[in-house]
Scaffold this motif. Structure first.
Motif, PDB file in Angstrom:
ATOM      1  N   LYS A   1      10.780   6.102 -11.647  1.00 13.27           N
ATOM      2  CA  LYS A   1      11.893   5.379 -11.023  1.00 13.27           C
ATOM      3  C   LYS A   1      13.228   5.952 -11.509  1.00 13.27           C
ATOM      4  O   LYS A   1      14.158   5.204 -11.884  1.00 13.27           O
ATOM      5  CB  LYS A   1      11.816   3.865 -11.302  1.00 13.27           C
ATOM      6  N   ALA A   2      13.304   7.287 -11.546  1.00 12.64           N
ATOM      7  CA  ALA A   2      14.541   7.913 -12.034  1.00 12.64           C
ATOM      8  C   ALA A   2      15.670   7.640 -11.049  1.00 12.64           C
ATOM      9  O   ALA A   2      15.490   7.736  -9.833  1.00 12.64           O
ATOM     10  CB  ALA A   2      14.340   9.410 -12.212  1.00 12.64           C
ATOM     11  N   THR A   3      16.832   7.316 -11.598  1.00 17.51           N
ATOM     12  CA  THR A   3      17.996   7.012 -10.760  1.00 17.51           C
ATOM     13  C   THR A   3      18.917   8.227 -10.617  1.00 17.51           C
ATOM     14  O   THR A   3      19.724   8.277  -9.701  1.00 17.51           O
ATOM     15  CB  THR A   3      18.795   5.842 -11.365  1.00 17.51           C
ATOM     16  N   HIS A   4      18.805   9.187 -11.558  1.00 16.17           N
ATOM     17  CA  HIS A   4      19.678  10.356 -11.549  1.00 16.17           C
ATOM     18  C   HIS A   4      18.865  11.630 -11.789  1.00 16.17           C
ATOM     19  O   HIS A   4      18.011  11.652 -12.679  1.00 16.17           O
ATOM     20  CB  HIS A   4      20.744  10.246 -12.648  1.00 16.17           C
ATOM     21  N   VAL A   5      19.181  12.667 -11.025  1.00 13.08           N
ATOM     22  CA  VAL A   5      18.464  13.941 -11.171  1.00 13.08           C
ATOM     23  C   VAL A   5      19.474  15.098 -11.244  1.00 13.08           C
ATOM     24  O   VAL A   5      20.082  15.465 -10.233  1.00 13.08           O
ATOM     25  CB  VAL A   5      17.493  14.166  -9.994  1.00 13.08           C
ATOM     26  N   PRO A   6      19.681  15.662 -12.442  1.00 11.72           N
ATOM     27  CA  PRO A   6      20.587  16.807 -12.554  1.00 11.72           C
ATOM     28  C   PRO A   6      19.916  18.080 -12.036  1.00 11.72           C
ATOM     29  O   PRO A   6      18.861  18.478 -12.541  1.00 11.72           O
ATOM     30  CB  PRO A   6      20.849  16.908 -14.069  1.00 11.72           C
ATOM     31  N   VAL A   7      20.528  18.712 -11.044  1.00 10.21           N
ATOM     32  CA  VAL A   7      19.984  19.927 -10.424  1.00 10.21           C
ATOM     33  C   VAL A   7      21.117  20.780  -9.866  1.00 10.21           C
ATOM     34  O   VAL A   7      22.241  20.307  -9.721  1.00 10.21           O
ATOM     35  CB  VAL A   7      19.045  19.605  -9.218  1.00 10.21           C
ATOM     36  N   GLY A   8      20.792  22.012  -9.503  1.00  6.50           N
ATOM     37  CA  GLY A   8      21.716  22.863  -8.772  1.00  6.50           C
ATOM     38  C   GLY A   8      21.729  22.460  -7.303  1.00  6.50           C
ATOM     39  O   GLY A   8      20.870  21.693  -6.838  1.00  6.50           O
ATOM     40  N   GLU A   9      22.712  23.009  -6.589  1.00  4.27           N
ATOM     41  CA  GLU A   9      22.907  22.605  -5.190  1.00  4.27           C
ATOM     42  C   GLU A   9      21.711  22.928  -4.290  1.00  4.27           C
ATOM     43  O   GLU A   9      21.473  22.260  -3.292  1.00  4.27           O
ATOM     44  CB  GLU A   9      24.152  23.318  -4.662  1.00  4.27           C
ATOM     45  N   ASP A  10      20.920  23.945  -4.682  1.00  7.16           N
ATOM     46  CA  ASP A  10      19.771  24.337  -3.837  1.00  7.16           C
ATOM     47  C   ASP A  10      18.713  23.240  -3.740  1.00  7.16           C
ATOM     48  O   ASP A  10      17.834  23.314  -2.889  1.00  7.16           O
ATOM     49  CB  ASP A  10      19.139  25.642  -4.358  1.00  7.16           C
ATOM     50  N   GLN A  11      18.793  22.241  -4.612  1.00  2.00           N
ATOM     51  CA  GLN A  11      17.792  21.174  -4.599  1.00  2.00           C
ATOM     52  C   GLN A  11      18.225  19.943  -3.793  1.00  2.00           C
ATOM     53  O   GLN A  11      17.508  18.945  -3.738  1.00  2.00           O
ATOM     54  CB  GLN A  11      17.459  20.732  -6.036  1.00  2.00           C
ATOM     55  N   LYS A  12      19.403  20.036  -3.180  1.00  2.00           N
ATOM     56  CA  LYS A  12      19.968  18.878  -2.475  1.00  2.00           C
ATOM     57  C   LYS A  12      19.010  18.338  -1.402  1.00  2.00           C
ATOM     58  O   LYS A  12      18.788  17.129  -1.291  1.00  2.00           O
ATOM     59  CB  LYS A  12      21.271  19.333  -1.807  1.00  2.00           C
ATOM     60  N   GLN A  13      18.437  19.244  -0.625  1.00  4.26           N
ATOM     61  CA  GLN A  13      17.568  18.807   0.468  1.00  4.26           C
ATOM     62  C   GLN A  13      16.317  18.098  -0.073  1.00  4.26           C
ATOM     63  O   GLN A  13      15.850  17.114   0.500  1.00  4.26           O
ATOM     64  CB  GLN A  13      17.167  20.018   1.327  1.00  4.26           C
ATOM     65  N   HIS A  14      15.801  18.584  -1.199  1.00  6.05           N
ATOM     66  CA  HIS A  14      14.623  17.930  -1.792  1.00  6.05           C
ATOM     67  C   HIS A  14      14.966  16.530  -2.301  1.00  6.05           C
ATOM     68  O   HIS A  14      14.134  15.630  -2.270  1.00  6.05           O
ATOM     69  CB  HIS A  14      14.056  18.776  -2.931  1.00  6.05           C
ATOM     70  N   LEU A  15      16.197  16.374  -2.761  1.00  8.79           N
ATOM     71  CA  LEU A  15      16.622  15.046  -3.232  1.00  8.79           C
ATOM     72  C   LEU A  15      16.815  14.090  -2.064  1.00  8.79           C
ATOM     73  O   LEU A  15      16.521  12.893  -2.180  1.00  8.79           O
ATOM     74  CB  LEU A  15      17.915  15.177  -4.061  1.00  8.79           C
ATOM     75  N   GLU A  16      17.274  14.631  -0.928  1.00  9.06           N
ATOM     76  CA  GLU A  16      17.392  13.777   0.267  1.00  9.06           C
ATOM     77  C   GLU A  16      16.010  13.321   0.720  1.00  9.06           C
ATOM     78  O   GLU A  16      15.804  12.163   1.083  1.00  9.06           O
ATOM     79  CB  GLU A  16      18.104  14.545   1.393  1.00  9.06           C
ATOM     80  N   LEU A  17      15.048  14.232   0.668  1.00 12.91           N
ATOM     81  CA  LEU A  17      13.674  13.870   1.047  1.00 12.91           C
ATOM     82  C   LEU A  17      13.130  12.795   0.100  1.00 12.91           C
ATOM     83  O   LEU A  17      12.440  11.860   0.524  1.00 12.91           O
ATOM     84  CB  LEU A  17      12.767  15.110   1.002  1.00 12.91           C
ATOM     85  N   THR A  18      13.453  12.922  -1.181  1.00 14.43           N
ATOM     86  CA  THR A  18      13.005  11.933  -2.173  1.00 14.43           C
ATOM     87  C   THR A  18      13.515  10.543  -1.799  1.00 14.43           C
ATOM     88  O   THR A  18      12.783   9.549  -1.851  1.00 14.43           O
ATOM     89  CB  THR A  18      13.508  12.336  -3.583  1.00 14.43           C
ATOM     90  N   ARG A  19      14.772  10.487  -1.382  1.00 12.23           N
ATOM     91  CA  ARG A  19      15.347   9.195  -0.976  1.00 12.23           C
ATOM     92  C   ARG A  19      14.676   8.676   0.285  1.00 12.23           C
ATOM     93  O   ARG A  19      14.416   7.477   0.414  1.00 12.23           O
ATOM     94  CB  ARG A  19      16.858   9.341  -0.740  1.00 12.23           C
ATOM     95  N   ASP A  20      14.385   9.571   1.210  1.00 11.44           N
ATOM     96  CA  ASP A  20      13.710   9.151   2.448  1.00 11.44           C
ATOM     97  C   ASP A  20      12.316   8.603   2.142  1.00 11.44           C
ATOM     98  O   ASP A  20      11.890   7.604   2.730  1.00 11.44           O
ATOM     99  CB  ASP A  20      13.615  10.330   3.431  1.00 11.44           C
ATOM    100  N   ILE A  21      11.613   9.254   1.236  1.00 12.75           N
ATOM    101  CA  ILE A  21      10.266   8.784   0.878  1.00 12.75           C
ATOM    102  C   ILE A  21      10.359   7.414   0.195  1.00 12.75           C
ATOM    103  O   ILE A  21       9.600   6.489   0.517  1.00 12.75           O
ATOM    104  CB  ILE A  21       9.550   9.820  -0.030  1.00 12.75           C
ATOM    105  N   ALA A  22      11.317   7.274  -0.730  1.00 12.75           N
ATOM    106  CA  ALA A  22      11.482   5.989  -1.424  1.00 12.75           C
ATOM    107  C   ALA A  22      11.784   4.879  -0.415  1.00 12.75           C
ATOM    108  O   ALA A  22      11.177   3.799  -0.446  1.00 12.75           O
ATOM    109  CB  ALA A  22      12.610   6.089  -2.456  1.00 12.75           C
ATOM    110  N   ALA A  23      12.713   5.173   0.509  1.00 18.17           N
ATOM    111  CA  ALA A  23      13.118   4.143   1.478  1.00 18.17           C
ATOM    112  C   ALA A  23      11.955   3.778   2.399  1.00 18.17           C
ATOM    113  O   ALA A  23      11.744   2.601   2.707  1.00 18.17           O
ATOM    114  CB  ALA A  23      14.309   4.648   2.297  1.00 18.17           C
ATOM    115  N   LYS A  24      11.178   4.774   2.817  1.00 21.14           N
ATOM    116  CA  LYS A  24      10.065   4.480   3.739  1.00 21.14           C
ATOM    117  C   LYS A  24       8.959   3.709   3.009  1.00 21.14           C
ATOM    118  O   LYS A  24       8.367   2.781   3.568  1.00 21.14           O
ATOM    119  CB  LYS A  24       9.520   5.771   4.360  1.00 21.14           C
TER     120      LYS A  24
END
Ligand code: TYM
Length: 343
Positions: A148-171
């Motif tokens: 249940k991590a609320t924050h993920v430090p990453v480079g910009e190339d991981q942005k799309q994967h983080l958006e998918l993570t939010r979509d999976i959580a929401a669904k």
């Protein structure tokens, strides 16, 4: 589906990971490791070495074990304190893979079809790519949400994967009528080190898969190698501008100024204020010196740590135990919500 408003009331927690699939470079250091260190004093942190992700492309088994220790050593050498943050191998916490299966049944094929990293990594012959390379971002979502991590430090190339993570959580939260069970995780990306570019081409990301070693600064490079790579780095004939807008259309200049800013903890504007009007003949040696001053202690400490693998293994074993203690109750609750026996 990626509504940023959330009533999630759980603790703030950080999770991130790096693949043990090659030497670390300056992009990994500035995009990830420096932020790992900064966050460890702000909230609970878990940093894994993502060996399950690494095997989505072929890894020689002995090399994989050695590189897992190397990444752990890099975390420590960069300043991650194993008393504050749990450092562990992803494969040592089975809950990641178990939750990933559940998420494979939540994520939609259409979502994965949009992932640009798969397209880049699978190249022209996608039918020959492993199935794991395709479902890779789902495992990444599980890495994050199993804590249940609320924050993920990453480079910009991981942005799309983080958006998918939010979509999976929401669904998941929606489908199982479990409001706010999983948080809508925030990426921690901002800052001049978020996208370090190739030294040979300011429009391409610095990457371990670039065939030219001249394109990147490796964490293992010594002062001579760093100086030579910076001297040869592509630039343009103009002096450095006074203000940020003067970097527009000058990707290589922008990149070197960004690296200088990230390493010195300043903004690009502040760096320009110091070097405005100067040519690269002046700026490059200053940058090489700064790089060496920042990276040499990290490299030396990595070497020292790797001379005692047993000590690294103790850190990884302790980290795995702490990570399992956080992940297991969250996985158990997830399975109950899904309806797995005994309910
Ligand atoms: P990986 O191993 O490719 O890269 C590790 C970290 O380095 C960052 N990075 C960069 N940052 C700035 N400029 C660059 N040129 C650059 N190149 C790499 C990456 O953004 C990353 O933060 N999918 C992830 C690993 C992963 C993960 C996770 C990350 C698996 N599970 C859960 C966060 C949370 C990856 O391949 O990183």
């Amino acid at each position: 589906m990626t509504d940023s408003k959330t009533a999630y009331a759980g603790p703030q927690r950080v999770l991130s990971g790096v693949q043990p699939s090659g030497d670390l470079h300056l992009g990994n250091y500035l995009g990830a490791l420096v932020k790992f260190v900064a966050l460890q004093d702000q909230m609970e942190c878990l940093y894994c070495v993502v060996d399950l992700h690494a095997i989505t492309t072929w890894q020689e088994p002995k090399r994989l074990t050695a590189q897992t220790r190397e990444i752990a050593a890099a975390y420590l050498a960069a300043g991650v304190d194993p008393k504050k943050a749990a450092i562990f191998a992803q494969s040592a916490v089975p809950a990641h893979a178990e939750l990933a299966w559940i998420f494979q049944c939540v994520a939609r094929l259409g979502w994965l079809d949009r992932m640009t990293q798969f397209k880049e990594k699978s190249g022209k012959h996608k039918e020959r790519a492993s199935v794991g390379l395709y479902t890779y971002p789902v495992l990444q979502a599980a890495d994050i949400l199993v804590y249940k991590a609320t924050h993920v430090p990453v480079g910009e190339d991981q942005k799309q994967h983080l958006e998918l993570t939010r979509d999976i959580a929401a669904k998941f939260n929606h489908d199982f009528d479990a409001p706010d069970f999983f948080p809508l995780t925030q990426p921690v990306i901002e800052g001049p080190g978020a996208r370090v570019m190739s030294l040979r081409d300011g429009t391409a990301k610095m990457s371990k898969s670039d065939p030219s070693d001249q394109s990147r600064i490796n964490l293992t490079d010594d002062a001579d190698a760093i100086a030579a790579k910076i001297r040869k780095a592509k630039t343009d004939p103009e002096p450095l501008p006074e203000a940020l807008d003067g970097l527009a259309g000058r990707p290589e200049a922008d990149n070197l100024v960004g690296i200088f800013a990230a390493l010195s903890g300043r903004t690009k504007a502040e760096v320009l204020a110091e070097f405005a009007g100067q040519g690269f003949g002046r700026f490059k040696p200053a940058l090489a010196e700064l790089l060496t001053a920042r990276l040499a202690p990290v490299t030396a400490e990595m070497r020292r740590l790797l001379a005692d693998p047993a000590q690294i293994d103790r850190v990884l074993a302790d980290g795995a135990e702490r990570a399992r203690a956080v992940a297991e109750p969250i996985l158990a609750e997830t399975k109950r919500i899904v309806g797995f026996w005994p309910g």
